[in-house]
Design an enzyme around this catalytic site. Structure first.
Site, PDB file in Angstrom:
ATOM      1  N   CYS A  31     -27.131 129.147 -39.800  1.00 32.18           N
ATOM      2  CA  CYS A  31     -25.696 129.003 -39.988  1.00 32.18           C
ATOM      3  C   CYS A  31     -25.471 127.865 -40.982  1.00 32.18           C
ATOM      4  CB  CYS A  31     -25.051 128.686 -38.636  1.00 32.18           C
ATOM      5  SG  CYS A  31     -23.284 128.384 -38.751  1.00 32.18           S
ATOM      6  N   CYS A  44      -7.579 124.612 -37.928  1.00 38.31           N
ATOM      7  CA  CYS A  44      -7.426 125.354 -36.670  1.00 38.31           C
ATOM      8  C   CYS A  44      -7.471 124.346 -35.525  1.00 38.31           C
ATOM      9  CB  CYS A  44      -8.539 126.381 -36.517  1.00 38.31           C
ATOM     10  SG  CYS A  44      -8.601 127.500 -37.908  1.00 38.31           S
ATOM     11  N   CYS A  50     -19.843 124.865 -34.217  1.00 36.15           N
ATOM     12  CA  CYS A  50     -19.317 124.458 -35.514  1.00 36.15           C
ATOM     13  C   CYS A  50     -18.770 123.019 -35.561  1.00 36.15           C
ATOM     14  CB  CYS A  50     -18.210 125.463 -35.808  1.00 36.15           C
ATOM     15  SG  CYS A  50     -17.283 125.277 -37.278  1.00 36.15           S
ATOM     16  N   CYS A 109     -10.890 123.682 -33.455  1.00 39.08           N
ATOM     17  CA  CYS A 109     -12.165 123.539 -34.173  1.00 39.08           C
ATOM     18  C   CYS A 109     -12.474 122.094 -34.537  1.00 39.08           C
ATOM     19  CB  CYS A 109     -12.114 124.391 -35.436  1.00 39.08           C
ATOM     20  SG  CYS A 109     -13.536 124.165 -36.503  1.00 39.08           S
ATOM     21  N   CYS A 157     -12.783 120.544 -43.207  1.00 40.15           N
ATOM     22  CA  CYS A 157     -12.077 121.797 -43.474  1.00 40.15           C
ATOM     23  C   CYS A 157     -10.577 121.536 -43.443  1.00 40.15           C
ATOM     24  CB  CYS A 157     -12.444 122.846 -42.434  1.00 40.15           C
ATOM     25  SG  CYS A 157     -11.699 124.456 -42.770  1.00 40.15           S
ATOM     26  N   GLU A 213     -23.852 119.826 -41.317  1.00 43.25           N
ATOM     27  CA  GLU A 213     -24.818 120.342 -40.356  1.00 43.25           C
ATOM     28  C   GLU A 213     -25.184 121.800 -40.603  1.00 43.25           C
ATOM     29  OE1 GLU A 213     -22.233 119.148 -37.105  1.00 43.25           O
ATOM     30  OE2 GLU A 213     -22.132 121.233 -36.523  1.00 43.25           O
TER      31      GLU A 213
HETATM   32  N1  SAH Z   1     -13.964 128.724 -41.582  1.00 42.81           N
HETATM   33  C1  SAH Z   1     -14.560 129.960 -41.277  1.00 42.81           C
HETATM   34  C2  SAH Z   1     -16.029 129.842 -40.974  1.00 42.81           C
HETATM   35  C3  SAH Z   1     -16.452 128.664 -40.163  1.00 42.81           C
HETATM   36  S1  SAH Z   1     -15.808 128.561 -38.528  1.00 42.81           S
HETATM   37  C4  SAH Z   1     -13.847 130.645 -40.139  1.00 42.81           C
HETATM   38  O1  SAH Z   1     -13.009 130.028 -39.510  1.00 42.81           O
HETATM   39  O2  SAH Z   1     -14.118 131.815 -39.930  1.00 42.81           O
HETATM   40  C5  SAH Z   1     -16.664 129.916 -37.807  1.00 42.81           C
HETATM   41  C6  SAH Z   1     -16.347 130.169 -36.382  1.00 42.81           C
HETATM   42  O3  SAH Z   1     -16.653 129.032 -35.586  1.00 42.81           O
HETATM   43  C7  SAH Z   1     -14.903 130.479 -36.028  1.00 42.81           C
HETATM   44  O4  SAH Z   1     -14.507 131.797 -36.138  1.00 42.81           O
HETATM   45  C8  SAH Z   1     -14.967 130.253 -34.583  1.00 42.81           C
HETATM   46  O5  SAH Z   1     -15.377 131.487 -34.065  1.00 42.81           O
HETATM   47  C9  SAH Z   1     -16.081 129.262 -34.346  1.00 42.81           C
HETATM   48  N2  SAH Z   1     -15.565 128.070 -33.710  1.00 42.81           N
HETATM   49  C10 SAH Z   1     -14.870 127.028 -34.211  1.00 42.81           C
HETATM   50  N3  SAH Z   1     -14.591 126.127 -33.264  1.00 42.81           N
HETATM   51  C11 SAH Z   1     -15.082 126.621 -32.112  1.00 42.81           C
HETATM   52  C12 SAH Z   1     -15.100 126.156 -30.762  1.00 42.81           C
HETATM   53  N4  SAH Z   1     -14.559 124.982 -30.442  1.00 42.81           N
HETATM   54  N5  SAH Z   1     -15.673 126.941 -29.828  1.00 42.81           N
HETATM   55  C13 SAH Z   1     -16.242 128.125 -30.160  1.00 42.81           C
HETATM   56  N6  SAH Z   1     -16.284 128.599 -31.397  1.00 42.81           N
HETATM   57  C14 SAH Z   1     -15.708 127.861 -32.377  1.00 42.81           C
HETATM   58 FE1  SF4 Z   2     -11.924 125.561 -40.773  1.00 46.53          FE
HETATM   59 FE2  SF4 Z   2     -12.807 125.450 -38.262  1.00 46.53          FE
HETATM   60 FE3  SF4 Z   2     -10.654 126.900 -38.836  1.00 46.53          FE
HETATM   61 FE4  SF4 Z   2     -13.070 127.733 -39.664  1.00 46.53          FE
HETATM   62  S1  SF4 Z   2     -12.412 127.523 -37.555  1.00 46.53           S
HETATM   63  S2  SF4 Z   2     -11.166 127.652 -40.861  1.00 46.53           S
HETATM   64  S3  SF4 Z   2     -14.062 125.748 -40.080  1.00 46.53           S
HETATM   65  S4  SF4 Z   2     -10.824 124.654 -39.045  1.00 46.53           S
END
Ligand code: SAH
Ligand code: SF4
Length: 354
Positions: free
Chosen positions: A105, A116, A341, A119, A112, A92
């Site tokens: 974006c 995390c 994301c 996420c 990934c 996406e």
């Molecule tokens: N992997 C990289 C870039 C992609 S994720 C990283 O982690 O920095 C980018 C951002 O998406 C993360 O820093 C976080 O701020 C945001 N993100 C992920 N899951 C989210 C959620 N459930 N709610 C709000 N922001 C989220």
């Molecule tokens: Fe991967 Fe999501 Fe963590 Fe970014 S926030 S490193 S996309 S698992």
């Protein structure tokens, strides 16, 4: 032989490739101009390029490897694209409207592996890296969408914050940066591009050494190892005592400001104590640190996390401010269309599996 996306080549790579295949050097500049300035969608539209060269390009490259599956527009002007890759994987891309311009974006991996816990992208394991061409094509698809609307709008800013960890696909990501930054092509200013990482410390050193003006954002989300490891397992490999020196190296080398992203999770990392710890962690670099407080977007129906209350967000913000830390509460875009994301993709995958 399978054909690859022409958008994966930097101008230097395209020039060498054409020369190696018997073409004159200046052809590369012409082709580049058709791709990124006139933005054709077929090689045959490159009318000042000789037939031999067009045929050569058609034999080896394609212009489309992304197929648009879904396009959703939000009331605030955010547009979310879901693309099907040639192998059936879904990714996406999001277009957002701001006062200062239009930002996109982009996604860098299918899924990934960083995992995390908050996420949606991390819930789906990485199945592969995107090629440089697939990352550039996301921008081109959005730009073509704007071109079709005929308002003369252009993508002015790029954030590498979609699905995936960009520093885990470093080379392709760097090629992507050079391609979109090329003054002879899209010319998206380096200072208008931000790459976000979960904190792969070794790559932060490499990124600093690239000597480009692209902005760096660090997904910090917690001010101590115990909490950070609990919500981001990458912190085991790169705990704060490895991450912070890499950040110091970057700051010393580039003298550029870093954004620290901090998702506020109710009763997990949003207490005054964490705000104070964060302020002291960043205190010595406060002139170059900027904290982005992010309201959490719930990922599943019975999510283990909840969004912090407005009062908690404001209190956290106040504590940081009082300690002299620059910070802002991130404005949300397209929450009515799952613009966070990985969310649209994970929904679509669930639908397909159901
Ligand atoms: N992997 C990289 C870039 C992609 S994720 C990283 O982690 O920095 C980018 C951002 O998406 C993360 O820093 C976080 O701020 C945001 N993100 C992920 N899951 C989210 C959620 N459930 N709610 C709000 N922001 C989220
Ligand atoms: Fe991967 Fe999501 Fe963590 Fe970014 S926030 S490193 S996309 S698992």
């Amino acid at each position: 032989m399978s054909k690859t996306s022409i958008y994966g080549l930097t101008l230097d790579q395209l020039t060498s490739w054409l020369v190696e295949h018997g073409q004159k050097k200046f052809r590369a500049q012409q082709v580049w101009d058709w791709l990124y300035v006139k933005r054709v969608t077929e090689f045959s539209e490159m009318i000042n390029v000789n037939k031999d060269c067009i045929q050569l390009l058609e034999e080896h490259f394609v212009l489309h490897t992304l197929k648009q599956e879904v396009k959703q527009s939000s009331a605030d002007g955010t547009v979310k694209f879901l693309f099907n890759l040639t192998d059936g994987n879904l990714i996406e891309t999001v277009l957002m409207r701001h006062k200062y311009g239009l930002s996109v974006c982009v996604t860098t991996q299918v899924g990934c592996n960083i995992g995390c816990t908050f996420c949606a992208s991390g819930l789906l394991k990485k199945s592969r890296d995107l090629s440089g061409g697939e990352i550039v094509e996301q921008i081109m698809n959005v730009q073509h969408h704007l071109d079709e609307a005929g308002q003369g709008e252009r993508v002015s800013h790029v954030v590498v914050m979609g699905i995936g960890e960009p520093f885990d696909n470093f080379e392709n990501m760097v090629d992507f940066l050079h391609i979109i930054n090329s003054q002879k092509g899209l010319g998206i200013g380096a200072r208008h591009i931000t790459v976000s990482t979960s904190g792969l410390a070794n790559k932060i050193y490499e990124f600093a050494d690239l000597n480009i003006q692209v902005n760096l954002a660090i997904s910090l989300h917690a001010p101590n190892n115990e909490l950070r490891t609990r919500i981001m397992k990458i912190n085991r490999a790169y705990p704060l005592e490895k991450l912070m020196p890499a950040i110091d190296y970057y700051l010393e080398k580039t003298n550029r400001r870093i954004t620290f992203e901090y998702i506020l999770l109710k009763d997990v990392n949003d207490h005054k104590e964490e705000a104070l710890q964060l302020a002291s962690l960043l205190g010595d670099k406060r002139h170059l640190a900027y904290v982005n407080l992010i309201p959490y977007n719930p990922v599943y129906e019975h999510d283990q996390y909840q969004r912090s209350d407005k009062e908690a967000i404001l209190a956290f913000y106040d504590t940081l401010k009082k300690k002299g830390i620059n910070c802002v509460v991130r404005q949300e875009h397209g929450t009515d269309i799952d613009a966070a994301c990985g969310q649209l993709r994970s929904k679509q995958i669930k639908k397909t599996k159901a």
